[in-house]
Write an enzyme that holds these catalytic residues in place. Structure first.
Site, PDB file in Angstrom:
ATOM      1  N   ASP A   1      29.969 -51.258  -7.592  1.00 51.07           N
ATOM      2  CA  ASP A   1      30.485 -49.962  -8.024  1.00 51.07           C
ATOM      3  C   ASP A   1      29.460 -49.271  -8.930  1.00 51.07           C
ATOM      4  O   ASP A   1      28.555 -49.899  -9.477  1.00 51.07           O
ATOM      5  CB  ASP A   1      31.796 -50.178  -8.781  1.00 51.07           C
ATOM      6  CG  ASP A   1      32.721 -48.975  -8.718  1.00 51.07           C
ATOM      7  OD1 ASP A   1      32.300 -47.920  -8.208  1.00 51.07           O
ATOM      8  OD2 ASP A   1      33.870 -49.092  -9.182  1.00 51.07           O
TER       9      ASP A   1
ATOM     10  N   GLU B   1      25.588 -44.304 -10.562  1.00 51.61           N
ATOM     11  CA  GLU B   1      25.270 -42.877 -10.516  1.00 51.61           C
ATOM     12  C   GLU B   1      24.972 -42.284 -11.894  1.00 51.61           C
ATOM     13  O   GLU B   1      24.207 -41.323 -11.997  1.00 51.61           O
ATOM     14  CB  GLU B   1      26.436 -42.082  -9.908  1.00 51.61           C
ATOM     15  CG  GLU B   1      26.938 -42.589  -8.573  1.00 51.61           C
ATOM     16  CD  GLU B   1      28.108 -43.550  -8.716  1.00 51.61           C
ATOM     17  OE1 GLU B   1      28.645 -43.970  -7.679  1.00 51.61           O
ATOM     18  OE2 GLU B   1      28.481 -43.876  -9.875  1.00 51.61           O
TER      19      GLU B   1
ATOM     20  N   ASP C   1      36.257 -42.450  -5.017  1.00 56.74           N
ATOM     21  CA  ASP C   1      37.583 -42.224  -5.591  1.00 56.74           C
ATOM     22  C   ASP C   1      38.187 -40.924  -5.068  1.00 56.74           C
ATOM     23  O   ASP C   1      37.800 -39.833  -5.475  1.00 56.74           O
ATOM     24  CB  ASP C   1      37.478 -42.161  -7.118  1.00 56.74           C
ATOM     25  CG  ASP C   1      36.971 -43.465  -7.712  1.00 56.74           C
ATOM     26  OD1 ASP C   1      36.928 -44.461  -6.972  1.00 56.74           O
ATOM     27  OD2 ASP C   1      36.612 -43.476  -8.896  1.00 56.74           O
TER      28      ASP C   1
END
Length: 756
Positions: free
Chosen positions: A414, A417, A481
């Protein structure tokens, strides 16, 4: 980034330099260099006090031409750079009174020597695209530094796709797209996976070879051109000739890397604990037993963030209050036939014991003052692993090896970024602007390499959120998400198709959505979309995603499509092998498969699942849906209904049905097992024949779960007879079925040929 103010003027503070002519040419065996002053030279005096742009054409691979434009060449090289696979490529260079040209394969870059600057890309007897006067430019922007920009022509009817996982319209014409990693969800112009590559329906693609920020103006600033700009004094872009979209993707992924082949088990159903829900081993066992009791095949169980202690992410240690016996628990789950995935990120919270260790040894990103860079977003006082440091990479990898020894099989990588660009110093001196996007590549590579090292080639798989160009080498990626609505379901599909048009072979998403608890109708409509994607996961944020939390019909729908996917695995895994070997994605936009059918150019609510299946997810509770079929007779895989194209079709379908149509002229390899994705695909395989034209002569390959070929069949339709022959592979029982409802012909192992 827009530099102009309408057609005639530049924006305030923008000072442009445009090449005015191809004044001088230099030729080497493998490159053509053009020197372009920024005004026409009439006399020697014009050469004084005059900027000069240097434009170099070369070829890293057949049918690919690199154009590198430079203003000032004295800047130090700045890392990182994309690791392109360049091959020795024979080029033909010509220089005459009219043109200077470089040809690679069937593609030519042609510089005009007339009164104005013009660069054309020519293939197949036509100009694919071109750059004219005032398109290529070196620009100074007051208070913002220097940029290089190019603008390439879009001919009438040309459409643009790709540029990473973008959630807006599939066709990028009219959009401004900034290649800049952001953790922005799926409902804005921001993206987790930013790829500076676009694909067109006009026979070519363009890759901007810059790992940092690239700004694209796609028929926006100039409505007949694709503009792209990068900061600095140099711009390199590569034009890739197809001529088909599949050909372009093959050649692009040959440059940036083919995807690894994910293990066959990863194509089954993944079930997660969800994010902020309460769970322990009892909860996990309840979920796993509940799936088994309801005859719902499950392949992977995923532990999300809170398998670790709060405020400790990431420390790679199980929360002892919730999971006091992790090794024993993992063994018990694996004894039930499950693979295990756990969540990771590249951030180290201050409370983690690894923070002090990483800070002491210099494994964490530092500020320009020499301190550890920190902030409180996501985790209190978190730092960032500096993957440019080889010792930090090995340190992080060593923690993963410990988890693999415990019984973990895969990692969800995950984040990646939120990477700072100011006030920081990377261990290897990398440029912060370039490293912002590139960081995820190092992160995913470290994790994937450990899996490959420990589990072996062909048994490594990630569930990754962020990526840049080349990230397709480390599958699988999921859509991030999203909300739990039909609108979010549609935007997720657009993102996946946009990513596949950017060279990513494998993609997934959270069935039912991530944020909030979906309405049962949303959940049930999302299930077939999820199971008819390359990879399939049930995962949410504040609520569980086991189907009985919604209603009993959801259980039935999940069972139907999980079992259908298992039976499709001989076909799907064959398509996965193709993605691995050729770079053609498993899921792909209609236009990639049917570029000559103009009706497919803007189609974004359906897709091809491999070469032979069309899938049209349903985005309404009532089941009202509209979908398009190209020419021929398409057969509904579930019902046998035939849809004749080219045409649009309207239907109302129940929750247990989705338009999944078999392409005319297909031979679909179907397995005899429906309770797991990894089995002997050739044993008992059914070859289902759909609308074979007279004269058809097809070859069907059935893969083994290691990606090799287990069996090969030929199918020949000659007059009134169809002959099916096993030409290679172990002698195993097999079957033939004509169409959807035809009788199944059972063939013993010793029979290698049969005539229908």
């Amino acid at each position: 980034m827009k530099f102009s103010n309408g057609y005639w003027r530049m924006r305030d503070g923008v000072s442009p330099l445009y090449p005015a002519e191809a004044r001088d040419v230099s030729v080497t065996p493998d490159a053509l260099t053009v020197y372009a002053p920024t005004k026409r030279i009439a006399s020697r005096g014009d050469t004084l006090n005059l900027p000069l742009l240097t434009v170099v054409a070369s070829s890293p691979a057949p049918d690919v031409i690199s154009i590198k434009a430079t203003h000032f060449a004295g800047r130090r090289p700045r890392t990182p750079e994309f690791a392109l696979v360049r091959s020795e490529t024979a080029v033909e260079i010509t220089d005459d009174e009219q043109f200077a040209a470089l040809t690679s394969g069937d593609l030519t870059a042609r510089f005009h020597k007339g009164d104005s600057w013009k660069l054309e890309f020519v293939a197949g007897g036509r100009v694919l695209t071109s750059s004219g006067y005032k398109n290529l430019a070196a620009l100074d922007v007051d208070g913002d530094g220097s940029y290089l920009r190019e603008q390439l022509l879009l001919n009438v009817g040309d459409t643009v796709y790709g540029l990473g996982e973008r959630f807006g319209p599939l066709v990028k014409n009219g959009q401004t797209v900034d290649i800049w990693q952001e953790d922005g969800g799926t409902s804005s112009e921001q993206a987790y996976k930013n790829i500076p590559f676009y694909l067109t329906n006009a026979g070519y693609g363009v890759f901007v070879n810059h790992p940092g920020g690239v700004s694209f103006e796609v028929a926006s600033e100039s409505v007949s051109r694709v503009g792209f700009s990068v900061p600095g004094q140099e711009l390199e872009y590569l034009v890739i000739y197809g001529p088909t979209p599949k050909d372009i993707l093959r050649k692009y992924t040959s440059l940036t890397g083919k995807p690894a082949l994910p293990p066959a088990w990863s194509f089954g159903l993944w079930l997660s604990t969800s994010f902020t829900t309460d769970y322990d081993e009892e909860t996990v066992n309840k979920f796993v037993s509940g799936m088994a009791d309801r005859d719902l095949p499950l392949s992977v169980f995923h532990f999300d963030c809170f398998w670790m202690r709060e405020f400790h992410w990431t420390d790679f240690e199980w929360d002892p209050k919730v999971f006091p016996d992790p090794v024993g628990m993992l063994k018990r789950l694996k004894d039930r036939g499950l693979k295990i995935c756990v969540w990771l990120n590249p951030y180290i919270a201050q409370r983690s014991a690894l923070f002090a260790e990483g800070a002491e040894k210099g494994y964490l990103l530092k500020t320009t003052d020499g301190d550890v860079w920190q902030w409180d977003l996501w985790q209190a006082g978190m730092a960032l692993v500096d993957f440019t440091n080889p010792e930090a990479r090995e340190w992080y990898a060593s923690k993963l090896r410990g988890l693999l020894e415990q019984g973990v099989d895969a990692f969800k990588t995950d984040f990646g970024e939120r990477i700072p660009v100011s006030g920081i110093v990377w261990h290897d001196g990398s440029d912060p602007e370039k490293m912002h996007n590139y960081y995820t590549h190092l992160y995913n590579r470290v994790v994937f390499d450990v899996l490959r090292e420990v589990r072996g080639e062909g048994d490594a798989v990630l569930f990754a959120r962020s990526a840049t160009a080349g990230g397709q080498q480390y599958p699988v990626h999921w859509g991030g998400d999203c909300e739990s609505t039909f609108e979010a379901m549609a935007e997720s599909l657009r993102g996946g198709l946009s990513l596949s048009a950017s060279g990513f072979g494998f993609w997934s998403h959270d069935m039912g959505g991530f944020e909030g608890k979906p309405h049962p109708a949303v959940f049930k409509r999302w299930i077939p979309f999820g199971l008819l994607s390359s990879h399939s996961r049930l995962h949410g944020s504040q609520s569980y995603r086991v189907p009985w939390e919604f209603d009993e019909e959801a259980v039935d729908v999940l069972r139907t499509f999980t079992k259908l996917k298992a039976r499709l695995m001989p076909y799907l895994f064959g398509q996965a092998v193709q993605a691995h070997e050729q770079g053609v994605p498993v899921m792909r936009p209609m236009v990639v498969e049917f570029p000559d059918d103009l009706a497919t150019t803007h189609v974004e609510r359906q897709y091809m699942l491999g070469d032979n299946l069309l899938v049209a997810p349903v985005f309404s509770e009532a089941g009202d849906t509209t979908f398009y079929t190209p020419a021929g007779s398409w057969t509904h895989l579930q019902t046998g209904e035939v849809f004749t194209g080219p045409a649009w079709h309207r239907r109302t379908v129940g929750f247990g049905e989705v338009p999944v149509l078999v392409r005319p002229g297909s031979v679909l390899a179907l397995g005899e097992i429906d309770d797991r994705p990894d089995y002997d695909y050739a044993r008992g395989v059914t070859l289902a024949l759909y609308d074979l034209a007279d004269g058809a002569d097809l070859t069907v390959s059935v893969p083994a779960i290691d990606g090799s070929e287990a069996a090969r069949f030929t199918v020949v339709h000659d007059g009134g007879a169809i002959t099916v022959t096993r030409v290679s592979g172990e002698a195993l029982p097999w079957r033939i079925r004509l169409g959807h409802a035809g009788d199944v012909v059972e063939l013993p192992a010793e029979t290698s040929s049969h005539v229908l």
